[in-house]
Enzyme design. Sequence first.
Site, PDB file in Angstrom:
ATOM      1  N   GLY A 112      20.516  19.396  12.466  1.00 30.03           N
ATOM      2  CA  GLY A 112      21.848  18.797  12.329  1.00 30.03           C
ATOM      3  C   GLY A 112      21.830  17.615  11.376  1.00 30.03           C
ATOM      4  O   GLY A 112      20.800  17.272  10.793  1.00 30.03           O
ATOM      5  N   ILE A 156      22.330  14.167  11.870  1.00 29.52           N
ATOM      6  CA  ILE A 156      21.458  13.031  12.244  1.00 29.52           C
ATOM      7  C   ILE A 156      20.041  13.539  12.507  1.00 29.52           C
ATOM      8  O   ILE A 156      19.058  12.943  12.073  1.00 29.52           O
ATOM      9  CB  ILE A 156      21.998  12.280  13.483  1.00 29.52           C
ATOM     10  CG1 ILE A 156      23.377  11.679  13.203  1.00 29.52           C
ATOM     11  CG2 ILE A 156      21.021  11.165  13.905  1.00 29.52           C
ATOM     12  CD1 ILE A 156      24.038  11.017  14.410  1.00 29.52           C
ATOM     13  N   ASP A 204      16.801  24.339  17.229  1.00 33.88           N
ATOM     14  CA  ASP A 204      18.212  24.251  16.805  1.00 33.88           C
ATOM     15  C   ASP A 204      18.782  25.667  16.778  1.00 33.88           C
ATOM     16  O   ASP A 204      18.106  26.607  16.350  1.00 33.88           O
ATOM     17  CB  ASP A 204      18.291  23.624  15.396  1.00 33.88           C
ATOM     18  CG  ASP A 204      19.667  23.054  15.095  1.00 33.88           C
ATOM     19  OD1 ASP A 204      19.765  21.850  14.826  1.00 33.88           O
ATOM     20  OD2 ASP A 204      20.656  23.828  15.125  1.00 33.88           O
ATOM     21  N   GLY A 218      24.205  22.903  12.694  1.00 31.89           N
ATOM     22  CA  GLY A 218      23.127  22.460  11.805  1.00 31.89           C
ATOM     23  C   GLY A 218      22.879  23.509  10.722  1.00 31.89           C
ATOM     24  O   GLY A 218      23.378  24.627  10.799  1.00 31.89           O
ATOM     25  N   LEU A 243      18.955  15.607  20.660  1.00 27.20           N
ATOM     26  CA  LEU A 243      20.163  15.391  19.848  1.00 27.20           C
ATOM     27  C   LEU A 243      21.088  16.604  19.836  1.00 27.20           C
ATOM     28  O   LEU A 243      22.216  16.503  19.375  1.00 27.20           O
ATOM     29  CB  LEU A 243      19.788  15.033  18.396  1.00 27.20           C
ATOM     30  CG  LEU A 243      19.455  13.568  18.131  1.00 27.20           C
ATOM     31  CD1 LEU A 243      18.064  13.218  18.647  1.00 27.20           C
ATOM     32  CD2 LEU A 243      19.551  13.244  16.660  1.00 27.20           C
ATOM     33  N   THR A 256      27.325  23.428  26.863  1.00 28.06           N
ATOM     34  CA  THR A 256      26.188  22.969  26.045  1.00 28.06           C
ATOM     35  C   THR A 256      25.809  21.538  26.402  1.00 28.06           C
ATOM     36  O   THR A 256      24.630  21.210  26.566  1.00 28.06           O
ATOM     37  CB  THR A 256      26.564  23.015  24.545  1.00 28.06           C
ATOM     38  OG1 THR A 256      26.908  24.351  24.222  1.00 28.06           O
ATOM     39  CG2 THR A 256      25.413  22.550  23.668  1.00 28.06           C
ATOM     40  N   ALA A 287      20.160  11.127  23.006  1.00 28.96           N
ATOM     41  CA  ALA A 287      21.202  10.688  22.062  1.00 28.96           C
ATOM     42  C   ALA A 287      22.551  10.816  22.754  1.00 28.96           C
ATOM     43  O   ALA A 287      22.962  11.900  23.146  1.00 28.96           O
ATOM     44  CB  ALA A 287      21.162  11.540  20.806  1.00 28.96           C
ATOM     45  N   TYR A 320      34.235  15.502  26.645  1.00 30.75           N
ATOM     46  CA  TYR A 320      33.020  15.194  25.883  1.00 30.75           C
ATOM     47  C   TYR A 320      32.396  13.906  26.411  1.00 30.75           C
ATOM     48  O   TYR A 320      31.187  13.832  26.683  1.00 30.75           O
ATOM     49  CB  TYR A 320      33.388  15.062  24.406  1.00 30.75           C
ATOM     50  CG  TYR A 320      32.247  14.635  23.522  1.00 30.75           C
ATOM     51  CD1 TYR A 320      31.100  15.414  23.399  1.00 30.75           C
ATOM     52  CD2 TYR A 320      32.324  13.455  22.786  1.00 30.75           C
ATOM     53  CE1 TYR A 320      30.061  15.019  22.574  1.00 30.75           C
ATOM     54  CE2 TYR A 320      31.298  13.055  21.959  1.00 30.75           C
ATOM     55  CZ  TYR A 320      30.168  13.838  21.852  1.00 30.75           C
ATOM     56  OH  TYR A 320      29.136  13.449  21.041  1.00 30.75           O
ATOM     57  N   LYS A 322      28.729  13.725  28.358  1.00 29.95           N
ATOM     58  CA  LYS A 322      27.632  12.860  27.916  1.00 29.95           C
ATOM     59  C   LYS A 322      27.298  11.816  28.984  1.00 29.95           C
ATOM     60  O   LYS A 322      26.142  11.418  29.139  1.00 29.95           O
ATOM     61  CB  LYS A 322      27.984  12.173  26.590  1.00 29.95           C
ATOM     62  CG  LYS A 322      28.088  13.109  25.393  1.00 29.95           C
ATOM     63  CD  LYS A 322      26.818  13.901  25.144  1.00 29.95           C
ATOM     64  CE  LYS A 322      25.954  13.346  24.068  1.00 29.95           C
ATOM     65  NZ  LYS A 322      24.803  14.236  23.730  1.00 29.95           N
TER      66      LYS A 322
END
Length: 320
Positions: free
Chosen positions: A10, A12, A31, A36, A74, A93, A115, A147, A151
Site C-alpha cells: 500500500g 504507507i 498484501d 496496494g 497496516l 477486514t 497502525a 471505520y 479501528k
Amino acid sequence: MRTLVTGGAGYIGSHLVDRLVELGHDVVVLDDLSTGHLTNLGQAMSNIRFVEGTILDAKLVDSLTSTADVVFHLAAAVGVGHIVEKPLSSLITNTKGAENVIESCVRHGAKLLLASTSEIYGKTATMPMAEDDDRVLGSTTIARWGYSTAKAIDEHLALAYAQQGLRMSIVRYFNSYGPRLDPRGYGSVVANLLRQALDNEPLTVHGDGTQTRCFTFVNDTVEGTLRAAFDERGEGLVFNIGNNQETTINDLAGMIVAKTSSESRIQHVSYEARYGKGFEDTKRRVPDTRRATDVLGFTAATPLEDGIARTLQWWRTTHR
Ligand code: UDP
C-alpha cells in the site's frame, strides 16, 4: 529483525518497507493488492519476500507471524469513500482481519505495531486531540463511523492483550500524503486535488472548504512508525503521528493550484453530492504531538509546501 508488514504494497506500507530494507531488516510483505500495487514495491521487491493474500486468511497470517520478530499491521480497508461505499467488507477486514494478526502475535510472541487512525477521535471539538481524549462519534446509521469503531476495537484488543503480555505499540496517523498516493483508488484529498490540477479539471472541495486537517508527509509517518515499533520506551503506548500545521482544504487547494501552475478553478461540491445523504465530516483535526516528542523524540517536521512539492515531483516523473 525479522519483520512482517501487512498491507506492505500500500501507499504507507511500501514506504515503510523501503525503510526497513534500507535499515537491513528481513521483510516479508502480506498484501491482497486490493488497494496496494506491486509497482509500489518496485525498488524493494528483490530484497523482500512478497506474499499475495488476505489478513482474513487466519492460517496464512499465523504461519507468516510465526517467523517474525515484529509485525507491522497496516493492512486495512481505508479511505472515507471506500468505507461509505463498502461498509460491510470494510468492517470485516478491519475487525476480523486485525484480530487474526493480533492473536497470531500473541501466540508467537511477536511484537505488534498497530497502525490506527486519527479517525478514532471522530468529530470531537477538543483541539488538539490527545491520545487519551474522549472519542465523539455519530450514529451507527452513518457508515463513516464504522471505520472509527472498527479501528477502536483493534486498539482495545491490542491494549487488552498487552495487559496479558503482548508487546505492542499503536500509532494513529493524521492525514498522511506523499508519493504513491493513488487517486484512482480511494485517494485522499491531496491525491484527488493534485490529479485534478494537473489535468486542468476543477478542484472539487467538499462543503465550504473551511474544514481543516494536519497533513503529514509520508517520510514522517514512516519515521514515527519505526520509532514506535523499535523504541522500547514506546511499548504499550498509543501515539499520534501527525504534523502540527493546521490547513483548511481551501488553502490546500489554493496551494496545489499555485504549485502546479494549473488553470483549474476551485469548485465547491456538497457532501451530499459526493458521499450521499447523511454524511458527516470532521470539521477540524489537529494532533497533540507531545507524547510522540517526549517519549520517542519524534516530530513530523516536513512543511506542507515541501511535501507537496516532493509529491508533485514524483507525480510528474511517474504519470507523464
Ligand atoms: N475532500 C475534498 N475533496 C476531495 C476529497 C476530500 O474537499 O476530493 C475533503 C473531505 O471532505 C475532508 C478532507 O478533504 O473534509 C479530507 O478528506 P480525506 O478523505 O482526504 O481524509 P479524511 O476525511 O479521512 O481526513
